[in-house]
Design a protein around this motif. Structure first.
Motif, PDB file in Angstrom:
ATOM      1  N   LEU A  57      -3.140   7.902   0.045  1.00 23.11           N
ATOM      2  CA  LEU A  57      -3.703   7.389  -1.195  1.00 23.11           C
ATOM      3  C   LEU A  57      -4.932   8.184  -1.615  1.00 23.11           C
ATOM      4  O   LEU A  57      -5.041   8.626  -2.758  1.00 23.11           O
ATOM      5  CB  LEU A  57      -4.070   5.918  -0.982  1.00 23.11           C
ATOM      6  CG  LEU A  57      -4.345   5.051  -2.173  1.00 23.11           C
ATOM      7  CD1 LEU A  57      -3.139   4.964  -3.024  1.00 23.11           C
ATOM      8  CD2 LEU A  57      -4.720   3.676  -1.695  1.00 23.11           C
ATOM      9  N   VAL A  58      -5.863   8.392  -0.701  1.00 24.62           N
ATOM     10  CA  VAL A  58      -7.121   9.024  -1.075  1.00 24.62           C
ATOM     11  C   VAL A  58      -7.015  10.540  -0.971  1.00 24.62           C
ATOM     12  O   VAL A  58      -7.271  11.259  -1.925  1.00 24.62           O
ATOM     13  CB  VAL A  58      -8.267   8.518  -0.173  1.00 24.62           C
ATOM     14  CG1 VAL A  58      -9.522   9.281  -0.453  1.00 24.62           C
ATOM     15  CG2 VAL A  58      -8.484   7.060  -0.411  1.00 24.62           C
ATOM     16  N   LEU A  78       0.825  -1.198   0.000  1.00 27.44           N
ATOM     17  CA  LEU A  78       0.000   0.000   0.000  1.00 27.44           C
ATOM     18  C   LEU A  78       0.866   1.258   0.000  1.00 27.44           C
ATOM     19  O   LEU A  78       0.508   2.278  -0.599  1.00 27.44           O
ATOM     20  CB  LEU A  78      -0.902  -0.029   1.237  1.00 27.44           C
ATOM     21  CG  LEU A  78      -2.331   0.438   1.064  1.00 27.44           C
ATOM     22  CD1 LEU A  78      -2.967  -0.264  -0.100  1.00 27.44           C
ATOM     23  CD2 LEU A  78      -3.090   0.141   2.328  1.00 27.44           C
ATOM     24  N   PHE A  79       2.039   1.180   0.632  1.00 26.38           N
ATOM     25  CA  PHE A  79       2.964   2.307   0.627  1.00 26.38           C
ATOM     26  C   PHE A  79       3.412   2.617  -0.785  1.00 26.38           C
ATOM     27  O   PHE A  79       3.445   3.781  -1.218  1.00 26.38           O
ATOM     28  CB  PHE A  79       4.168   1.942   1.503  1.00 26.38           C
ATOM     29  CG  PHE A  79       5.143   3.049   1.696  1.00 26.38           C
ATOM     30  CD1 PHE A  79       6.232   3.201   0.861  1.00 26.38           C
ATOM     31  CD2 PHE A  79       4.989   3.951   2.724  1.00 26.38           C
ATOM     32  CE1 PHE A  79       7.126   4.219   1.038  1.00 26.38           C
ATOM     33  CE2 PHE A  79       5.887   4.968   2.913  1.00 26.38           C
ATOM     34  CZ  PHE A  79       6.949   5.100   2.061  1.00 26.38           C
ATOM     35  N   ILE A  80       3.743   1.568  -1.545  1.00 29.62           N
ATOM     36  CA  ILE A  80       4.197   1.782  -2.923  1.00 29.62           C
ATOM     37  C   ILE A  80       3.072   2.378  -3.763  1.00 29.62           C
ATOM     38  O   ILE A  80       3.282   3.310  -4.547  1.00 29.62           O
ATOM     39  CB  ILE A  80       4.690   0.451  -3.516  1.00 29.62           C
ATOM     40  CG1 ILE A  80       5.929  -0.013  -2.760  1.00 29.62           C
ATOM     41  CG2 ILE A  80       4.995   0.583  -4.975  1.00 29.62           C
ATOM     42  CD1 ILE A  80       6.356  -1.391  -3.129  1.00 29.62           C
ATOM     43  N   LEU A  81       1.832   1.861  -3.581  1.00 34.66           N
ATOM     44  CA  LEU A  81       0.731   2.406  -4.367  1.00 34.66           C
ATOM     45  C   LEU A  81       0.428   3.844  -3.988  1.00 34.66           C
ATOM     46  O   LEU A  81       0.052   4.657  -4.834  1.00 34.66           O
ATOM     47  CB  LEU A  81      -0.517   1.538  -4.175  1.00 34.66           C
ATOM     48  CG  LEU A  81      -0.467   0.207  -4.901  1.00 34.66           C
ATOM     49  CD1 LEU A  81      -1.718  -0.569  -4.639  1.00 34.66           C
ATOM     50  CD2 LEU A  81      -0.287   0.424  -6.375  1.00 34.66           C
ATOM     51  N   ALA A  82       0.610   4.173  -2.696  1.00 38.11           N
ATOM     52  CA  ALA A  82       0.379   5.560  -2.284  1.00 38.11           C
ATOM     53  C   ALA A  82       1.418   6.479  -2.907  1.00 38.11           C
ATOM     54  O   ALA A  82       1.092   7.595  -3.339  1.00 38.11           O
ATOM     55  CB  ALA A  82       0.410   5.662  -0.758  1.00 38.11           C
ATOM     56  N   ALA A 124      -6.057  12.334  -4.406  1.00 40.73           N
ATOM     57  CA  ALA A 124      -7.266  12.579  -5.181  1.00 40.73           C
ATOM     58  C   ALA A 124      -7.933  13.894  -4.854  1.00 40.73           C
ATOM     59  O   ALA A 124      -8.414  14.569  -5.759  1.00 40.73           O
ATOM     60  CB  ALA A 124      -8.252  11.436  -4.960  1.00 40.73           C
ATOM     61  N   VAL A 125      -7.970  14.262  -3.575  1.00 38.50           N
ATOM     62  CA  VAL A 125      -8.764  15.440  -3.213  1.00 38.50           C
ATOM     63  C   VAL A 125      -8.154  16.745  -3.731  1.00 38.50           C
ATOM     64  O   VAL A 125      -8.885  17.582  -4.252  1.00 38.50           O
ATOM     65  CB  VAL A 125      -8.976  15.447  -1.681  1.00 38.50           C
ATOM     66  CG1 VAL A 125      -9.489  16.773  -1.215  1.00 38.50           C
ATOM     67  CG2 VAL A 125      -9.947  14.368  -1.313  1.00 38.50           C
TER      68      VAL A 125
END
Lengths: 428, 137, 106
Positions: C62-63, A185-189, C67-68
């Motif tokens: 991530l969100v 998830l860190f990499i995707l973030a 995105a925001v």
């Protein structure tokens, strides 16, 4: 952890190295400043050099430098070289051939007469270094009406968020900077911080066409992040953890035997994961802004898209970071679906250095990882240079209307098979 | 605190990653020439002089796609959380459990989640994207 | 000297966050405000990490940070072009002078 060249940990190796170096320096200072001599305060420096927090800090700095140099310099150059040679061969030409023998001074081709100089007889690996040096000495032109603060901040944002991917991306079990508990998830973030930088870059150049390119790029990158997340959910059901190293460990067990060769249980060999692999690879090609999803940087239409107004090293940085994202994307596909760095170790040499035995596996895990990443990257390049470009509304169509239902199907199948598969005779 | 110990190198890496482009920019000041001319300050439009402001006809679809993205990003995050809790290494079944045990553990979660949530999500994507018949982007 | 690293990290992140949020509301250019908003959201995620909630930190990045701000930028670009530049002081609407207390109350 047999099989990895960097074992048990990159940090441990760096700490051993730095402890050795500091001990040599510390002993030298202690020997040159004995008790009672006028330079006795120098002994304080010697004791400081061996302090634990100092050694740890320096070890981390060396480990980080090694990882950044390995990923952002050596692998970047290798990927760029491989791509240029490969697509040149696809186009039936030799490709880049400048090599070190093209340099016109000693000990290289200084002896040949002008018409016999072998300038184009090499591998071409140094061409990309030459391009980088050329970009270093170009003038930095900022458009007068551009928003100067944002214009200069956007490349920093894009570059830092791309380099941050390599804090948690392992090249083998030990060759990782930070083994955080949820590294996937860190990499995707870290991947998802890029659309903001691209949009700011496109807007701040005060150019209609970079603005169009920036907005299309942000829309495309955002549209393809959801299939990425959903395919990761399908992998998570099989692996049970978001830690990248655990995901690879789950894929090392043998699935079946094809004669004497055991077939490992890679994720791509199971049906829902194969659908997930198709979705993830397509979404990754769009995240890498690769042809056929090339519209933000459409060379025939928008010159360079959102990075038209950048010149010199700013251009070099954002242009080079497209390849860095390609490296991270291919590495992620290999880790999730192709078993990461696992591969058979044929032989383990064990020479003894001093008093310790240093095991050197042949072929180590890092080499297996690089082989798989390069092969997958060449497949991406092959697809890139063979298909035409897709229009932006078709890109968004594929992302929203085709890939998301496919990935939801993969999640459904993976949920069923992961829950009930091992009890039904090992169906994957 | 093992979690925070694992993130210490990430903080150091962030400092290095932030300084890497900044150092590159400052290092190139030694190498590059600086000869500004009025022509260089114009924006690039394939050789023509730029006309008008850099304002274009913005399409509403960009905003709509960003909005739909936020909604489905959060929905995907809920799916990640659900999969982590049910299929994680801390779940109640091991690799040797039988079909009956698995049905007991996974069954009550399976039915409403997968037969309810995911089809609703699927129908929601199709509905949201059918509202615009041709994408004007 | 024993440094409480958790407290130090929390203080640094809080300073960055409060500074970022002040810059969001006081800057004249809207796109700068979106950038400072992204910084504020990232540092809030950092505070989640200091409180040992790693999943919330990653989902925040991530969100929220991914995105925001993009959503805000798209929304800003939908409006007039002049909005995206500095608002000159003459166009800021002035509130009418407030009546002194005690005048209107019976």
């Amino acid at each position: 952890m047999s099989g990895a060249l960097v074992s048990p940990d990159l940090f441990t190796l760096c700490k051993v190295l730095i402890t050795g170096i500091m001990k040599i320096q510390s002993d030298a200072i202690l020997a040159s400043a004995p008790v009672g001599s006028p330079v006795e305060p120098l002994r304080g420096i010697a004791y400081f050099l061996m302090e634990d927090w100092f050694l740890t800090f320096n070890a981390w700095m060396i480990a980080i430098t090694i990882m950044v140099t390995w990923a952002a310099a050596i692998q970047l150059l290798t990927l760029m070289w491989m791509e240029r040679k490969f697509y040149s061969r696809l186009q039936d030409r030799y490709g880049i051939m400048i090599s070190i023998w093209s340099l016109p001074f000693w000990p290289f081709s200084w002896w040949a007469k002008r018409k016999n100089k072998p300038t184009h007889k090499g591998l071409g690996y140094l061409q990309n270094v030459a391009d980088g040096v050329k970009l270093l000495q170009k003038e930095n032109i900022t458009p007068a009406t551009a928003d100067s603060a944002m214009f200069h901040t956007a490349p920093v944002l894009i570059a830092s968020s791309t380099v941050m991917i390599f804090a948690a991306l392992p090249f083998s079990e030990g060759f990782v900077i930070a083994n955080v508990p949820m590294s996937l998830l860190f990499i995707l973030a870290a991947f998802s911080l890029a659309p903001l930088g691209i949009l700011i870059a496109g807007w701040s150049s005060n150019n209609k066409y970079t603005l169009i390119g920036g907005m299309r790029a942000a829309a495309q990158l955002m549209a393809y992040e959801i299939p990425l997340l959903l395919a990761v959910v399908a992998v998570l059901m099989y692996a049970g953890s978001l830690n990248v190293i655990d995901i690879v460990h789950k894929q090392e067990l043998p699935l079946a035997m094809a004669g004497p060769i055991p077939i490992p249980s890679w994720n791509v060999f199971s049906i829902p994961q194969f659908i997930g692999f198709a979705v993830f690879a397509t979404a990754m090609m769009a995240e890498m802004e690769r042809i056929p999803f090339d519209i933000p940087e459409a060379e025939a239409e928008l010159v360079e898209g959102w990075l038209t107004e950048y010149s010199g090293m700013r251009f070099g940085l954002v242009f080079g970071f497209k390849w860095l994202r390609a490296l991270a994307g291919s590495a992620l596909v290999v880790i999730l679906y192709f078993g990461g760095w696992s591969g058979p170790v044929f032989l383990t040499l064990a020479p003894s250095v001093g008093s310790t035995v240093v095991p050197i596996p042949i072929i180590p895990h890092e080499v297996w990882f690089l082989i798989k990443v390069y092969l997958l990257y060449l497949v991406f390049v092959w697809v890139s240079w063979s298909v035409p470009r897709v229009r932006i509304d078709q890109i968004l169509n594929i992302g929203w209307k085709r890939l998301i239902p496919l990935s939801l199907l993969a999640i459904l199948l993976a949920a069923g098979l992961a829950a009930f598969g091992p009890a039904l005779g090992g169906v994957r | 605190m093992a979690l925070l110990d694992a993130y210490v190198p990430v903080v150091l890496f962030l400092l290095v990653a932030l300084s890497f482009p900044l150092l590159t920019f400052f290092a190139t000041r030694l190498f590059r020439p600086t000869h500004p001319t009025p022509l260089k300050d114009l924006t690039y439009e394939c050789g023509e002089l730029p006309e008008g402001e850099a304002a274009i006809q913005f399409h509403f679809q960009y905003y709509m796609f960003a909005l739909i993205f936020v909604v489905f990003d959060v929905a995907a995050v809920f799916l990640v959380l659900w999969a982590l809790m049910i299929y994680g290494t801390a779940s109640g079944v091991g690799p040797g459990a039988s079909l009956a045990d698995r049905l007991v553990v996974f069954g009550p979660i399976f039915a409403p989640m997968l037969l309810g949530f995911i089809p609703i999500l699927f129908v929601a994507t199709q509905y949201a994207l059918k509202k615009e018949s041709v994408i004007h982007i | 000297m024993a440094v409480d690293w958790q407290l130090a990290a929390f203080l640094v992140l809080s300073v960055l966050e409060i500074g970022g949020s002040i810059m969001v509301v006081t800057t004249r250019k809207l796109v700068h405000a979106v950038f400072w908003l992204a910084l504020t959201l990232v540092t809030i995620g950092g505070i989640y990490l200091v409180l040992q909630a790693e999943f919330v930190f990653l989902i925040q990045i991530l969100v929220y940070a991914g995105a925001v701000p993009v959503l805000f930028l798209f929304g800003i670009m939908l409006t007039r072009r002049k909005i995206m530049e500095e608002v000159p002081a003459a166009e800021i609407p002035q509130t009418p002078a407030a009546p002194t207390p005690g005048e209107e109350l019976p």
